[in-house]
Design a protein around this motif. Sequence first.
Motif, short mmCIF file in Angstrom:
data_model
loop_
_atom_site.label_atom_id
_atom_site.label_comp_id
_atom_site.label_asym_id
_atom_site.label_seq_id
_atom_site.Cartn_x
_atom_site.Cartn_y
_atom_site.Cartn_z
N LYS A 133 1.00 -1.29 0.08
CA LYS A 133 0.13 -0.11 -0.11
C LYS A 133 0.89 1.08 -0.11
O LYS A 133 0.59 2.12 -0.67
N LEU A 134 1.97 1.12 0.85
CA LEU A 134 2.86 2.30 0.96
C LEU A 134 3.47 2.70 -0.47
O LEU A 134 3.79 3.87 -0.93
N THR A 135 3.82 1.50 -1.10
CA THR A 135 4.36 1.70 -2.45
C THR A 135 3.55 2.60 -3.64
O THR A 135 4.07 3.47 -4.09
N LYS A 136 2.45 2.12 -3.23
CA LYS A 136 1.51 2.95 -4.25
C LYS A 136 1.27 4.31 -3.72
O LYS A 136 1.29 5.19 -4.69
N LEU A 137 1.19 4.50 -2.62
CA LEU A 137 1.28 6.01 -1.97
C LEU A 137 2.30 6.95 -2.41
O LEU A 137 2.26 8.17 -2.64
N THR A 138 3.78 6.28 -2.22
CA THR A 138 4.63 6.85 -2.39
C THR A 138 4.81 7.45 -3.92
O THR A 138 5.50 8.39 -4.15
N SER A 139 4.05 6.69 -4.63
CA SER A 139 4.14 7.22 -6.21
C SER A 139 3.27 8.12 -6.53
O SER A 139 3.15 8.66 -7.82
N ASP A 140 2.21 8.30 -5.69
CA ASP A 140 1.23 9.48 -5.92
C ASP A 140 2.06 10.99 -5.72
O ASP A 140 2.73 11.18 -5.16
N LYS A 141 1.34 11.93 -6.79
CA LYS A 141 2.04 13.13 -6.90
C LYS A 141 1.90 13.85 -5.45
O LYS A 141 2.48 14.97 -5.28
N ASN A 142 0.75 13.53 -4.63
CA ASN A 142 0.56 14.20 -3.48
C ASN A 142 1.06 13.64 -2.32
O ASN A 142 0.76 14.08 -1.35
N PHE A 143 1.96 12.59 -2.47
CA PHE A 143 2.54 12.01 -1.43
C PHE A 143 3.57 13.00 -0.69
O PHE A 143 4.27 13.77 -1.21
N PRO A 144 3.13 13.19 0.78
CA PRO A 144 3.93 14.05 1.38
C PRO A 144 5.67 13.56 1.61
O PRO A 144 5.65 12.47 2.20
N LYS A 145 6.67 14.20 1.14
CA LYS A 145 7.98 13.54 0.98
C LYS A 145 8.61 13.43 2.50
O LYS A 145 9.39 12.69 2.50
N ASP A 146 8.12 14.18 3.41
CA ASP A 146 8.84 14.05 4.56
C ASP A 146 8.23 12.64 5.33
O ASP A 146 9.07 12.30 6.17
N ASN A 147 7.24 12.05 4.91
CA ASN A 147 6.83 10.56 5.43
C ASN A 147 7.91 9.59 5.15
O ASN A 147 8.08 8.51 5.64
N GLN A 148 8.67 9.76 4.01
CA GLN A 148 9.56 9.00 3.39
C GLN A 148 10.57 8.33 4.39
O GLN A 148 10.74 7.26 4.81
N ALA A 149 11.06 9.36 5.22
CA ALA A 149 12.19 9.00 6.39
C ALA A 149 11.43 8.14 7.38
O ALA A 149 12.14 7.10 7.75
N VAL A 174 5.11 -2.70 12.78
CA VAL A 174 4.02 -2.84 11.78
C VAL A 174 2.92 -1.97 11.87
O VAL A 174 2.34 -1.00 11.07
N ALA A 175 2.56 -1.75 13.31
CA ALA A 175 1.49 -0.89 13.51
C ALA A 175 1.77 0.58 12.98
O ALA A 175 0.89 1.30 12.57
N GLY A 176 2.91 0.92 13.38
CA GLY A 176 3.54 2.31 13.08
C GLY A 176 3.38 2.47 11.49
O GLY A 176 2.97 3.49 10.98
N LEU A 177 3.68 1.59 10.91
CA LEU A 177 3.61 1.48 9.38
C LEU A 177 2.24 1.79 8.80
O LEU A 177 1.86 2.68 7.99
N GLN A 178 1.37 0.82 9.54
CA GLN A 178 -0.07 0.85 9.35
C GLN A 178 -0.93 2.40 9.53
O GLN A 178 -1.38 2.88 8.85
N ASP A 179 -0.17 3.05 10.69
CA ASP A 179 -0.86 4.28 11.00
C ASP A 179 -0.23 5.31 9.92
O ASP A 179 -0.97 6.22 9.56
N ILE A 180 1.12 5.25 9.43
CA ILE A 180 1.41 6.37 8.51
C ILE A 180 0.71 5.96 7.11
O ILE A 180 0.32 6.96 6.33
N ALA A 181 0.34 4.69 6.87
CA ALA A 181 -0.39 4.36 5.46
C ALA A 181 -1.71 5.17 5.52
O ALA A 181 -2.08 5.67 4.60
N GLY A 182 -2.31 4.90 6.99
CA GLY A 182 -3.63 5.71 6.86
C GLY A 182 -3.50 7.19 6.86
O GLY A 182 -4.41 7.68 6.39
N GLU A 183 -2.89 7.76 7.70
CA GLU A 183 -2.61 9.01 7.70
C GLU A 183 -2.34 9.49 6.17
O GLU A 183 -2.74 10.52 5.72
N THR A 184 -1.39 8.81 5.54
CA THR A 184 -0.99 9.27 4.15
C THR A 184 -2.11 9.29 3.42
O THR A 184 -2.32 10.13 2.33
N THR A 185 -2.94 8.07 3.38
CA THR A 185 -3.97 8.00 2.63
C THR A 185 -5.03 9.00 2.83
O THR A 185 -5.75 9.78 1.68
#
Length: 420
Positions: A133-149, A174-185
């Motif tokens: 899911k994160l792989t798809k989100l990071t390719s979105d033009k609106n992905f917040p670049k600060d989240n990558q780190a 894993v829960a932390g990654l899920q939170d970021i995925a949700g927030e980013t979505t």
Amino acid sequence: MTEQQPIQQTPATPAKGKSNRKWVIIGIIAVVVIGAGGWLGYSHVHGNQVVAAQIKEARQLVMFNPLATGPASKKLKAALPKVGETTTDQMLISRVKGKHLDTLIAAAKRELKTTTAAQMSKQGDLLDATTSKLTKLTSDKNFPKDNQAKIDSLQALAKTFKAKGDAVGYNVAVAGLQDIAGETTTYIAAKTKAQKAREAAKAEEAKQLAEAKKKGTYPSLGMLRGDMANGIGVIPMQIMPDGPADNAGFSTDWSDSSVITAIDGQKVSASILGSHSMQSVLQGIPLGKTVTVKFLDGSSTKVHLNLTQNEAAKADYDDLPDPGTDDDTDINFGVDGYNIGQKHNNKEIGLVITAIDSDGSVGGTDLAEGDVICRIDGYYVGTTADVDKILYNYSEGDTVTVDYVTADGHLKSTDVDLTD
């Protein structure tokens, strides 16, 4: 009769061998008693130490462990002190009955092993799904670049915990990654929605602007204007009373503070022709908007665009000075040049000086080759023929004011004494 004397018996002396045996037996009994007591004491102390160690192990095993949910784990938790409870190991030994502690610990370990394996497998599946899911989100033009780190850090932690078999740490990563995925979505969805709304509003505005351009209802500054030499801007030639330019304090004075160079942040270099023309810029601004107009000297002012082009076209302006048609003059102005080729309100503005006759009127003045003569005593100049028509009305010895643009793009004026 002779009196008999009592017979005195000497006490028998115990046999020496029997006495020794007695003390030997007593000694043996004492040794046995003392030895038994010592062994019992040792056993008691040793037993307490073993149980204390077991309790410590039990604490480490189940206390604050979210995976310790099986029956044996619950029994161990129930025996261990609660938050804020004051107790001693002796009390705990009594509470859990030490002889059963090994069994409970062993059972809890088996439970935790099974639970840990199940959690590791479950979290592994969740990690795979979240990573996808994160792989798809990071390719979105609106992905917040600060989240990558943050993502990179949590993925590294998850890898480390997995290698250690630490299900709890693995779960947290894993829960932390899920939170970021949700927030980013949520962030991307909101930003995408806002962009679509802006695009829709922009499309509607473009539609309205096109309609205004077609109908002549786009805004006007309310003035007759002229192009300045070399595309440095536009100068007001006449200003409509109570129009936007008049209300904003525009001036027809010949100075850098009068030349318009930008409107609403867009460059203005001409009146009608080109993408940087005043007309083109105004056709892209909604009627009723307040804009910032910038001038050649760097100053600026706010202008409320509440006048349409149709309304401005109906306004009455003072006629521009007209020198007439007769160009038969005896005045030797003393310049050669060519028309700058820009038109406004049917007036060509600007005669570029290519040569100056030192014996002519201009000789010895501030004018120089490369300067652009724009006005003579308020008459606008476009060609040498315009100069002759203007000078027909003057005589030798008269003085005229010449307004011009210098070669480096600034407005200046100079007085010229006319000679024949």
